[in-house]
Design an enzyme around this catalytic site. Structure first.
Site, PDB file in Angstrom:
ATOM      1  CG  ASP A   1      -1.637   1.545   1.147  1.00 24.14           C
ATOM      2  OD1 ASP A   1      -2.502   1.699   0.390  1.00 24.14           O
ATOM      3  OD2 ASP A   1      -1.472   1.718   2.425  1.00 24.14           O
TER       4      ASP A   1
ATOM      5  CB  THR B   1      -0.645   6.861  -2.330  1.00 22.06           C
ATOM      6  OG1 THR B   1      -2.187   7.449  -1.768  1.00 22.06           O
ATOM      7  CG2 THR B   1       0.242   7.856  -1.755  1.00 22.06           C
ATOM      8  CB  THR B   2       2.171   4.079  -6.197  1.00 19.07           C
ATOM      9  OG1 THR B   2       1.629   3.246  -4.501  1.00 19.07           O
ATOM     10  CG2 THR B   2       2.758   3.359  -6.378  1.00 19.07           C
TER      11      THR B   2
ATOM     12  CG  ASP C   1      -6.122   1.652  -0.340  1.00 18.52           C
ATOM     13  OD1 ASP C   1      -5.931   2.403   0.281  1.00 18.52           O
ATOM     14  OD2 ASP C   1      -5.187   0.832  -0.826  1.00 18.52           O
TER      15      ASP C   1
END
Length: 534
Positions: A48, A81-82, A387
């Protein structure tokens, strides 16, 4: 542009790229996990992006700025986010090439990036978003599957996707003033219990709290519950540090002790006399007072976290009371502070007991009971479902999705490149580099799936180029990568979907982050002054 400012920007870009290199191998459905060990030896295994960034001890100021913006993405839409890190690092790396090889000023690059972003947002909303109501009943399941496909729970994908869809639909609420429909993820409580398999996880109606009754003599079930929420202790009052009471007469010592007990007893009686038959307390409950709960057939629960008290208050219509003191200097408890629920009970969950608040009066609420073999597995399952729940909430509230698997990035890459040719200045080159930066997503997806990224990107661009130039090939705009077979196919048909809000927010935050870092042309280290030296 001076040599010094170029070196500063290069140092900032190097720090951002270093974070990108850490995170990129964990991106996508075939991404790998990271084992993070902190300074006390605690181990965390996850892929994550938000968790990885939170655990990293970052010293570089530019890298800290990126972490803050990526965390903001997680707070706003709960996913992507990534993607923000990958986009930002690629945009900065391409900007450095323009500054070094073509001597383009950073200000022109920022203007080009911002113009490209504005066009891309307009094109995405007009041509690539799909209303949820056009996709049928399976759309939400497909979104949940796409979000969970890269997680630990992917082995039981359909089971956990159904849990997420059922949970998010159960907490549907409507604003009193705006009448806007909301799907608050905060109304979904996640409870973790050791034992069993991941497939034993289930949805539980109501609010589930991992606590037990304060005494065994209390009833296990209370119907038509009136819930008091107290953010203080029901214990004998202890004097604060530095305050002392001197008693010269030993006979008065026992009277002081009796008065201390009487004070707590009166507080308990005040709460119970208001009609409360369930009392949740953030502090402790004195053992001497437990008998009053038993006599009143009331449930008392102690050591409840403040956040959980607020969640119960929101669902039941009660108020969290921080003090019994009123304006007259006396103590009282108003019955209007009570929350209401159809039933409160203590039930067995795995090897432990838990408190269930069923059918709260104000808002609907559900709990997800997770079962797993270890703390590491349960923590990762919680992050995975969090998520997916945020992705579903963003989809239902915005009512639009986009096709995943690099489809949006391929379409925007072709569209922005073609549009940039109309710009009659050096900003054109910057806009084209912004478009090239988008290909970092499909490239990373292909690399992590052990596919030939160069060939797959070429096929992806060819499909989207055909869709934008040939009226008879419009459906090719949904072309995305099939990572298992190493081909490009219609991902709308395959059900690879993600919320439009995730992609839009990621592109906006990444472009703003790149622009912010490109504006920095110097580092100034401010040392703490010693006040004694002055």
């Amino acid at each position: 542009m001076s040599v010094k400012s170029f070196e500063i920007r290069q140092a900032n870009t190097t720090a951002i790229v270093a974070i990108r290199n850490i995170m990129k191998s964990s991106f996508g459905p075939e991404g790998l996990d990271k084992m993070i060990v902190n300074d006390v030896g605690d181990v965390n295994i996850t892929n994550d992006g938000a968790t990885i960034l939170a655990q990293l001890e970052i010293q570089h100021p530019a890298a800290k700025l990126l972490v803050e913006l990526a965390t903001q993405q997680d707070m706003q839409v709960g996913d992507g986010t990534t993607s923000v890190v990958l986009y930002t690092a690629e945009m900065l790396a391409n900007a450095m090439k323009l500054m070094e090889h073509q001597r383009i000023h950073p200000t022109l690059i920022i203007l080009g990036y911002k113009r490209a972003l504005r066009f891309a947002m307009h094109y995405l909303k007009e041509n690539l978003t799909i209303p949820v109501n056009q996709l049928g009943a399976d759309a939400l399941m497909n979104i949940a599957r796409t979000s969970l496909s890269s997680k630990l729970v992917s082995a039981d994908l359909d089971h956990f996707a159904k849990i997420c869809v059922d949970s998010i639909q159960a907490v549907k609420t409507e604003g009193k003033i705006t009448k806007k429909v909301k799907y608050p993820v905060k109304n979904i409580n996640i409870l973790k219990a050791h034992g069993g398999t991941m497939n034993d996880s289930t949805v539980v109606p109501g609010i589930c709290l991992n606590y037990t009754r304060a005494a065994q003599g209390m009833p296990r079930t209370v119907k038509d519950a009136k819930i008091a929420l107290l953010d203080f202790s029901l214990q004998k009052y202890r004097l604060r540090m530095g305050i002392q009471v001197e008693i010269t007469d030993p006979k008065k010592l026992e009277a002081v002790r009796e008065q201390e007990v009487a004070e707590v007893r009166n507080r308990v009686q005040l709460v119970l006399s208001s009609g409360a038959n369930v009392v949740l307390v953030s502090g402790g409950i004195d053992d001497l007072c437990l008998k009053y709960f038993v006599e009143s057939n009331a449930i008392g629960v102690r050591r409840v976290r403040r956040a959980e008290l607020e969640a119960v208050a929101k669902a039941t219509g009660g108020n969290v009371v921080t003090s019994l003191a009123d304006l007259d200097g006396k103590e009282s408890f108003d019955a209007s502070n009570l929350g209401h629920a159809k039933e409160v009970s203590e039930e067995r969950v795995a090897d432990d007991d838990a408190i269930f608040i069923k059918n709260p009066a104000k808002t609907s609420a559900v709990s997800i009971l997770l079962r797993g073999p270890s703390d590491y597995a349960l923590d990762e399952m919680e992050r995975s479902l969090n998520d997916a729940l945020h992705a579903l909430s963003a989809t239902l509230e915005s009512d639009s999705v986009v096709v995943g698997g690099g489809a949006v990035d391929g379409a925007l890459n072709i569209a922005v490149e073609e549009w940039a040719k109309s710009i009659g200045s050096r900003e054109q080159i910057a806009a084209m580099q912004w478009a090239n930066s988008l290909l970092t997503i499909p490239k990373t997806l292909a690399l992590n799936a052990a596919q030939d990224s160069t060939e797959m990107i070429a096929m992806l661009r060819a499909e989207h180029g055909k869709s934008q130039n040939d009226e008879n090939s419009k459906d090719l705009k949904y072309s995305g990568m099939d990572l298992k077979n190493g081909t490009v196919t219609n991902n709308l048909v395959r059900g690879v979907l993600e919320p439009a809000a995730v992609k839009i927010t990621a592109l906006q935050l990444a472009t703003n982050a790149a622009a912010t870092i490109l504006r920095v042309d110097d580092h100034i280290q401010v040392e703490d002054r010693d006040p004694q030296a002055q």
